[in-house]
Design a protein around this motif. Structure first.
Motif, short mmCIF file in Angstrom:
data_model
loop_
_atom_site.label_atom_id
_atom_site.label_comp_id
_atom_site.label_asym_id
_atom_site.label_seq_id
_atom_site.Cartn_x
_atom_site.Cartn_y
_atom_site.Cartn_z
N ILE A 40 3.41 -10.80 -1.15
CA ILE A 40 2.68 -9.58 -0.79
C ILE A 40 2.04 -9.76 0.59
O ILE A 40 2.32 -8.98 1.50
CB ILE A 40 1.63 -9.16 -1.83
CG1 ILE A 40 2.29 -8.94 -3.19
CG2 ILE A 40 0.90 -7.89 -1.38
CD1 ILE A 40 1.32 -8.64 -4.33
N LEU A 41 1.18 -10.77 0.76
CA LEU A 41 0.59 -11.03 2.07
C LEU A 41 1.69 -11.39 3.07
O LEU A 41 1.65 -10.98 4.23
CB LEU A 41 -0.43 -12.16 1.98
CG LEU A 41 -1.10 -12.58 3.30
CD1 LEU A 41 -1.89 -11.41 3.90
CD2 LEU A 41 -2.01 -13.78 3.09
N ASN A 42 2.68 -12.15 2.63
CA ASN A 42 3.80 -12.52 3.49
C ASN A 42 4.50 -11.27 4.00
O ASN A 42 4.74 -11.13 5.20
CB ASN A 42 4.78 -13.40 2.70
CG ASN A 42 5.86 -14.01 3.56
OD1 ASN A 42 6.50 -13.33 4.36
ND2 ASN A 42 6.08 -15.30 3.41
N GLY A 96 2.28 -5.15 9.11
CA GLY A 96 1.43 -4.16 8.44
C GLY A 96 2.15 -3.01 7.80
O GLY A 96 1.56 -1.93 7.66
N SER A 97 3.40 -3.19 7.36
CA SER A 97 4.12 -2.11 6.68
C SER A 97 3.67 -2.05 5.22
O SER A 97 3.91 -2.98 4.44
CB SER A 97 5.63 -2.36 6.76
OG SER A 97 6.32 -1.50 5.87
N TRP A 98 3.06 -0.94 4.83
CA TRP A 98 2.64 -0.79 3.44
C TRP A 98 3.83 -0.58 2.53
O TRP A 98 3.78 -0.89 1.33
CB TRP A 98 1.65 0.36 3.31
CG TRP A 98 0.31 0.03 3.90
CD1 TRP A 98 -0.20 0.48 5.09
CD2 TRP A 98 -0.66 -0.87 3.35
NE1 TRP A 98 -1.44 -0.08 5.32
CE2 TRP A 98 -1.76 -0.91 4.27
CE3 TRP A 98 -0.73 -1.64 2.20
CZ2 TRP A 98 -2.88 -1.69 4.05
CZ3 TRP A 98 -1.85 -2.43 1.97
CH2 TRP A 98 -2.91 -2.44 2.89
N GLY A 99 4.92 -0.06 3.09
CA GLY A 99 6.15 0.04 2.31
C GLY A 99 6.66 -1.34 1.92
O GLY A 99 7.14 -1.55 0.81
N ALA A 100 6.55 -2.30 2.86
CA ALA A 100 6.96 -3.68 2.57
C ALA A 100 6.08 -4.27 1.47
O ALA A 100 6.58 -5.01 0.60
CB ALA A 100 6.88 -4.52 3.84
N VAL A 101 4.80 -3.97 1.52
CA VAL A 101 3.89 -4.43 0.46
C VAL A 101 4.32 -3.85 -0.88
O VAL A 101 4.37 -4.55 -1.90
CB VAL A 101 2.44 -4.02 0.78
CG1 VAL A 101 1.53 -4.27 -0.41
CG2 VAL A 101 1.94 -4.77 2.00
N GLY A 102 4.67 -2.56 -0.88
CA GLY A 102 5.13 -1.92 -2.11
C GLY A 102 6.39 -2.56 -2.66
O GLY A 102 6.51 -2.78 -3.87
N VAL A 103 7.34 -2.87 -1.78
CA VAL A 103 8.59 -3.52 -2.21
C VAL A 103 8.29 -4.89 -2.78
O VAL A 103 8.87 -5.30 -3.79
CB VAL A 103 9.58 -3.62 -1.04
CG1 VAL A 103 10.79 -4.48 -1.42
CG2 VAL A 103 10.04 -2.23 -0.61
N SER A 104 7.39 -5.62 -2.15
CA SER A 104 7.02 -6.95 -2.64
C SER A 104 6.42 -6.87 -4.03
O SER A 104 6.76 -7.67 -4.92
CB SER A 104 6.02 -7.59 -1.66
OG SER A 104 5.70 -8.90 -2.05
#
Length: 446
Positions: free
Chosen positions: A396-398, A405-413
């Motif tokens: 998630i932090l990675n 800072g992509s929140w979409g990337a956080v969501g995918v994680s």
């Protein structure tokens, strides 16, 4: 299942181990590993700039690029970290060429310093210092960085072989024993070095005359684009994602064994993504001036959730559902290192290695997570990887830092963590049944 595992253990593992121990592949793997100081120093410099100091930084997206701090930092701090980047990422190919020659010489018990220096000389004379391509990345003026990695690999593999062949024939200048060893080594390298450099000078001359360009430009024009498209093919990405846990299941370090493939292809794309992002490129695709969808850091951000096989969700599933005391104890001990992407305690403690109960989820979870993350990045839901983040950065932090800072990337994680948990959960329950059956059988014997 046991019969299938035995078949793989008998037929597949010896071949994989032999390939993984091949001396040239080992040299490639070790050479990229030896570049970690350069890569990590450059990565931290770029990360600090992209997160805090430049107008397109993550912080600027919240406080505004016209804010007093961003203006001051971009003037006074960003240039400092840009210089650090130019001293690290900008010479990756040059460092790789030296490291390749050095490591091959160490493995063959030859003079590593001379071999590395001759490799560098050969790399430079091929035209590494001259680049003027207005069509492809016009801001890059040489091939010392990521653009020259494949030619650096070629030079680093071939030059030592020429050098060693001449040394084995004993075509060397021998000095008296009274001469200092460093001087004697220098003289003994003259003839092998001359022949190796002459070979590459001939190659450079042929390319300049026949193709009208140096080998770097020819490679970039005719081959690099095709390799980029192949590297972004979902089939090849999923194949790698499947092979890593398959090798691990039999006790072979899958990630290390495939690093000789992943670093030259996907590591190069990752470094190019960082450079392109710093130069204002935001479009994602397979073009020369587009950001790659999938790079080396994509596995760390979305797939290696706690390590190869995404074992952090497995640890959580064991802690929640397992009735096997030994597995729960291992899971408790494996949780802290698992958060930081280290999962050997779980792989060998539960164990996952050669455990038929966990074979199916351990092999399938990575390809599934890869498919989810790849298409999420391809359609633009998750931002591309544009920062190099240490692989020990927690999930998630990675993803958040690597995508700037992509929140979409956080969501995918987060989604991938949940998917992996759901995949592992029924097999944890199967392990419970196995344990109950084992205890019943032991009671009968007693």
């Amino acid at each position: 299942m046991n019969r299938f595992i035995s078949f793989l253990e008998e037929k597949f593992v010896p071949v994989a181990a032999k390939i993984g121990g091949q001396k040239h592949l080992v040299a490639i793997r070790d050479s990229f590993a030896s570049l970690m100081p350069l890569i990590l120093v450059g990565a931290f410099a770029v990360l600090l700039n992209n997160v805090f100091f430049v107008p397109w930084s993550l912080l600027a997206s919240y406080i505004g690029e016209e804010s007093a701090f961003i203006v001051w930092a971009n003037t006074n701090l960003a240039p400092l970290f840009s210089l650090m980047e130019s001293g690290t990422f900008a010479i990756i190919a040059l460092g790789l060429t030296f490291s390749m020659g050095y490591n091959r010489a160490v493995n063959e018990d030859k003079d590593p310093l001379s071999t590395g220096l001759i490799s560098v000389a050969s790399f430079v004379l091929l035209g590494a210092l001259a680049r003027n391509n207005e069509v492809v990345a016009s801001w890059v003026t040489n091939f010392l960085g990521a653009q020259g990695i494949f030619i650096g690999l070629l030079v680093g593999l071939i030059t030592p072989e020429i050098y060693f062949a001449i040394v084995r024939k004993d075509w060397v200048i021998k000095m008296p024993d009274t001469v200092p060893p460093a001087v004697a080594k220098g003289f003994s390298a003259v003839i092998p070095g001359f022949i190796a450099v002459f070979f590459w000078a001939l190659v450079a001359y042929i390319f300049n005359v026949a193709a009208g360009m140096n080998i770097f430009t020819w490679f970039e024009t005719n081959i690099a684009a095709g390799l980029s498209v192949l590297g972004q093919n979902i089939i090849s990405i999923v194949f790698i994602s499947t092979l890593i846990p398959l090798l691990w299941f039999f006790g072979l370090h899958g990630a290390n064994m495939l690093e000789a493939i992943m670093s030259p292809v996907y590591g190069t794309m990752g470094i190019e993504n960082i450079t392109k992002f710093s130069n204002g490129i935001r479009a994602v695709g397979t073009g020369a001036d587009e950001l790659a969808v999938w790079v080396r850091g994509s596995w760390d951000a979305y797939v290696f959730m706690g390590g190869s096989g995404a074992t952090l969700p497995l640890i959580i599933a064991i802690l929640v559902f397992s009735k096997v005391k030994s597995q729960k104890e291992v899971a408790k001990l494996g949780l802290p290192p698992g958060i930081f992407m280290i999962n050997e305690p779980v792989l060998f403690g539960i164990p996952i290695v050669l455990n038929p109960v966990y074979f199916i989820p351990f092999i399938l979870v990575q390809p599934i997570l890869t498919l989810v993350a790849f298409y999420a990045a391809k359609i633009g839901f998750a931002g591309p990887i544009v920062n190099s983040v240490p692989w020990t950065t927690p999930p998630i932090l990675n993803a958040f830092l690597a995508t700037n800072g992509s929140w979409g990337a956080v969501g995918v994680s987060i989604i991938n963590l949940v998917i992996a948990f759901v995949i592992y959960m029924p097999f944890v329950m199967i392990a419970n049944r196995y344990e109950e059956q084992r205890e019943i059988e032991e009671e009968k014997i007693a």
